[in-house]
Design a protein around this motif. Structure first.
Motif, PDB file in Angstrom:
ATOM      1  N   MET A  45      48.967  11.222  18.568  1.00  0.00           N
ATOM      2  CA  MET A  45      48.501  11.454  17.200  1.00  0.00           C
ATOM      3  C   MET A  45      48.013  12.873  16.950  1.00  0.00           C
ATOM      4  O   MET A  45      47.341  13.128  15.961  1.00  0.00           O
ATOM      5  N   ASN A  46      48.362  13.811  17.828  1.00  0.00           N
ATOM      6  CA  ASN A  46      47.886  15.175  17.661  1.00  0.00           C
ATOM      7  C   ASN A  46      49.013  16.186  17.689  1.00  0.00           C
ATOM      8  O   ASN A  46      50.028  15.988  18.359  1.00  0.00           O
ATOM      9  N   VAL A  47      48.791  17.275  16.967  1.00  0.00           N
ATOM     10  CA  VAL A  47      49.707  18.406  16.944  1.00  0.00           C
ATOM     11  C   VAL A  47      48.906  19.627  17.383  1.00  0.00           C
ATOM     12  O   VAL A  47      47.762  19.812  16.968  1.00  0.00           O
ATOM     13  N   TRP A  48      49.503  20.441  18.232  1.00  0.00           N
ATOM     14  CA  TRP A  48      48.873  21.660  18.732  1.00  0.00           C
ATOM     15  C   TRP A  48      49.545  22.849  18.060  1.00  0.00           C
ATOM     16  O   TRP A  48      50.770  22.958  18.057  1.00  0.00           O
ATOM     17  N   VAL A  49      48.730  23.744  17.495  1.00  0.00           N
ATOM     18  CA  VAL A  49      49.267  24.935  16.854  1.00  0.00           C
ATOM     19  C   VAL A  49      48.582  26.161  17.461  1.00  0.00           C
ATOM     20  O   VAL A  49      47.367  26.331  17.314  1.00  0.00           O
ATOM     21  N   PRO A  50      49.335  27.011  18.154  1.00  0.00           N
ATOM     22  CA  PRO A  50      48.745  28.238  18.695  1.00  0.00           C
ATOM     23  C   PRO A  50      48.271  29.157  17.565  1.00  0.00           C
ATOM     24  O   PRO A  50      48.966  29.323  16.565  1.00  0.00           O
ATOM     25  N   VAL A  51      47.090  29.717  17.729  1.00  0.00           N
ATOM     26  CA  VAL A  51      46.525  30.666  16.764  1.00  0.00           C
ATOM     27  C   VAL A  51      45.781  31.745  17.538  1.00  0.00           C
ATOM     28  O   VAL A  51      45.399  31.542  18.688  1.00  0.00           O
ATOM     29  N   ALA A  52      45.565  32.876  16.916  1.00  0.00           N
ATOM     30  CA  ALA A  52      44.838  33.963  17.570  1.00  0.00           C
ATOM     31  C   ALA A  52      43.329  33.713  17.561  1.00  0.00           C
ATOM     32  O   ALA A  52      42.638  34.036  18.523  1.00  0.00           O
ATOM     33  N   ASP A  53      42.817  33.139  16.477  1.00  0.00           N
ATOM     34  CA  ASP A  53      41.370  32.960  16.321  1.00  0.00           C
ATOM     35  C   ASP A  53      41.076  31.527  15.900  1.00  0.00           C
ATOM     36  O   ASP A  53      41.185  31.176  14.728  1.00  0.00           O
ATOM     37  N   GLU A  54      40.709  30.707  16.875  1.00  0.00           N
ATOM     38  CA  GLU A  54      40.463  29.292  16.607  1.00  0.00           C
ATOM     39  C   GLU A  54      39.375  29.082  15.552  1.00  0.00           C
ATOM     40  O   GLU A  54      39.547  28.286  14.631  1.00  0.00           O
ATOM     41  N   SER A  55      38.270  29.779  15.698  1.00  0.00           N
ATOM     42  CA  SER A  55      37.142  29.579  14.779  1.00  0.00           C
ATOM     43  C   SER A  55      37.511  29.924  13.342  1.00  0.00           C
ATOM     44  O   SER A  55      37.134  29.198  12.415  1.00  0.00           O
ATOM     45  N   ALA A  56      38.241  31.015  13.151  1.00  0.00           N
ATOM     46  CA  ALA A  56      38.628  31.409  11.794  1.00  0.00           C
ATOM     47  C   ALA A  56      39.508  30.344  11.156  1.00  0.00           C
ATOM     48  O   ALA A  56      39.352  30.022   9.970  1.00  0.00           O
ATOM     49  N   VAL A  57      40.419  29.780  11.924  1.00  0.00           N
ATOM     50  CA  VAL A  57      41.320  28.761  11.384  1.00  0.00           C
ATOM     51  C   VAL A  57      40.565  27.470  11.108  1.00  0.00           C
ATOM     52  O   VAL A  57      40.719  26.864  10.040  1.00  0.00           O
ATOM     53  N   VAL A  58      39.719  27.045  12.035  1.00  0.00           N
ATOM     54  CA  VAL A  58      38.936  25.820  11.827  1.00  0.00           C
ATOM     55  C   VAL A  58      38.064  25.958  10.588  1.00  0.00           C
ATOM     56  O   VAL A  58      38.053  25.070   9.725  1.00  0.00           O
ATOM     57  N   ASN A  59      37.351  27.054  10.482  1.00  0.00           N
ATOM     58  CA  ASN A  59      36.462  27.246   9.327  1.00  0.00           C
ATOM     59  C   ASN A  59      37.242  27.434   8.036  1.00  0.00           C
ATOM     60  O   ASN A  59      36.845  26.945   6.982  1.00  0.00           O
ATOM     61  N   GLY A  60      38.362  28.140   8.119  1.00  0.00           N
ATOM     62  CA  GLY A  60      39.185  28.338   6.931  1.00  0.00           C
ATOM     63  C   GLY A  60      39.763  27.034   6.415  1.00  0.00           C
ATOM     64  O   GLY A  60      39.728  26.751   5.209  1.00  0.00           O
ATOM     65  N   LEU A  61      40.290  26.211   7.313  1.00  0.00           N
ATOM     66  CA  LEU A  61      40.836  24.922   6.878  1.00  0.00           C
ATOM     67  C   LEU A  61      39.747  24.002   6.342  1.00  0.00           C
ATOM     68  O   LEU A  61      39.983  23.229   5.417  1.00  0.00           O
ATOM     69  N   ARG A  62      38.559  24.108   6.902  1.00  0.00           N
ATOM     70  CA  ARG A  62      37.446  23.306   6.400  1.00  0.00           C
ATOM     71  C   ARG A  62      37.173  23.641   4.933  1.00  0.00           C
ATOM     72  O   ARG A  62      36.868  22.766   4.130  1.00  0.00           O
ATOM     73  N   SER A  63      37.335  24.914   4.562  1.00  0.00           N
ATOM     74  CA  SER A  63      37.092  25.297   3.167  1.00  0.00           C
ATOM     75  C   SER A  63      38.141  24.698   2.229  1.00  0.00           C
ATOM     76  O   SER A  63      37.914  24.604   1.029  1.00  0.00           O
ATOM     77  N   TYR A  64      39.284  24.285   2.770  1.00  0.00           N
ATOM     78  CA  TYR A  64      40.319  23.608   1.986  1.00  0.00           C
ATOM     79  C   TYR A  64      40.185  22.084   2.068  1.00  0.00           C
ATOM     80  O   TYR A  64      41.006  21.360   1.512  1.00  0.00           O
ATOM     81  N   GLY A  65      39.194  21.612   2.818  1.00  0.00           N
ATOM     82  CA  GLY A  65      38.978  20.173   2.934  1.00  0.00           C
ATOM     83  C   GLY A  65      39.629  19.519   4.142  1.00  0.00           C
ATOM     84  O   GLY A  65      39.629  18.295   4.251  1.00  0.00           O
ATOM     85  N   TRP A  66      40.172  20.308   5.060  1.00  0.00           N
ATOM     86  CA  TRP A  66      40.803  19.771   6.265  1.00  0.00           C
ATOM     87  C   TRP A  66      39.868  19.936   7.453  1.00  0.00           C
ATOM     88  O   TRP A  66      39.217  20.957   7.589  1.00  0.00           O
ATOM     89  N   TRP A  67      39.838  18.964   8.319  1.00  0.00           N
ATOM     90  CA  TRP A  67      39.033  19.027   9.534  1.00  0.00           C
ATOM     91  C   TRP A  67      39.972  19.017  10.724  1.00  0.00           C
ATOM     92  O   TRP A  67      40.687  18.045  10.953  1.00  0.00           O
ATOM     93  N   VAL A  68      39.989  20.128  11.445  1.00  0.00           N
ATOM     94  CA  VAL A  68      40.793  20.254  12.658  1.00  0.00           C
ATOM     95  C   VAL A  68      39.855  20.687  13.775  1.00  0.00           C
ATOM     96  O   VAL A  68      38.737  21.127  13.516  1.00  0.00           O
TER      97      VAL A  68
END
Length: 114
Positions: A45-68
């Motif tokens: 049930m999980n998808v892995w997406v490589p990113v340069a900055d985990e925290s920026a992506v987690v916090n950014g998606l949270r601002s759109y209403g997504w929790w990763v």
């Protein structure tokens, strides 16, 4: 435990969950891929997406209403990434999540330089 593992109702439920997760996972992988992201998820049930900055992506998606989840606690030797659960992601919402993901990465690059 044996009874649970051999119960036909349980087997049917697990099979249905496997099919549902595969449908949701495939929808998200397709939408992320269409936007140029190399995402991974062969089962579960999980998808892995490589990113340069985990925290920026987690916090950014949270601002759109997504929790990763930031990937640090789920990896041993791979590079940074985020873990996205598709357990409750409706296939119709995969395009919106992928678009929001792209927007967040654009914001992250503008803010953090990549």
């Amino acid at each position: 435990m044996y009874g649970l593992l051999t119960d036909e109702g349980t087997r049917t439920l697990v099979s249905r969950a496997r099919e549902t997760y595969a449908l949701r996972r495939t929808a998200l992988l397709r939408e992320l891929g269409a936007r140029g992201f190399e995402a991974h998820g062969a089962s579960g049930m999980n998808v892995w997406v490589p990113v340069a900055d985990e925290s920026a992506v987690v916090n950014g998606l949270r601002s759109y209403g997504w929790w990763v989840a930031a990937g640090a606690r789920f990896r041993l030797s791979s590079g940074p990434g985020v873990r996205i659960s598709v357990a409750e992601l409706e296939p119709a919402d995969a395009a919106r999540l992928a678009s929001d993901f792209a927007a967040v990465l654009g914001e992250s690059e503008a803010t953090y330089g990549g």
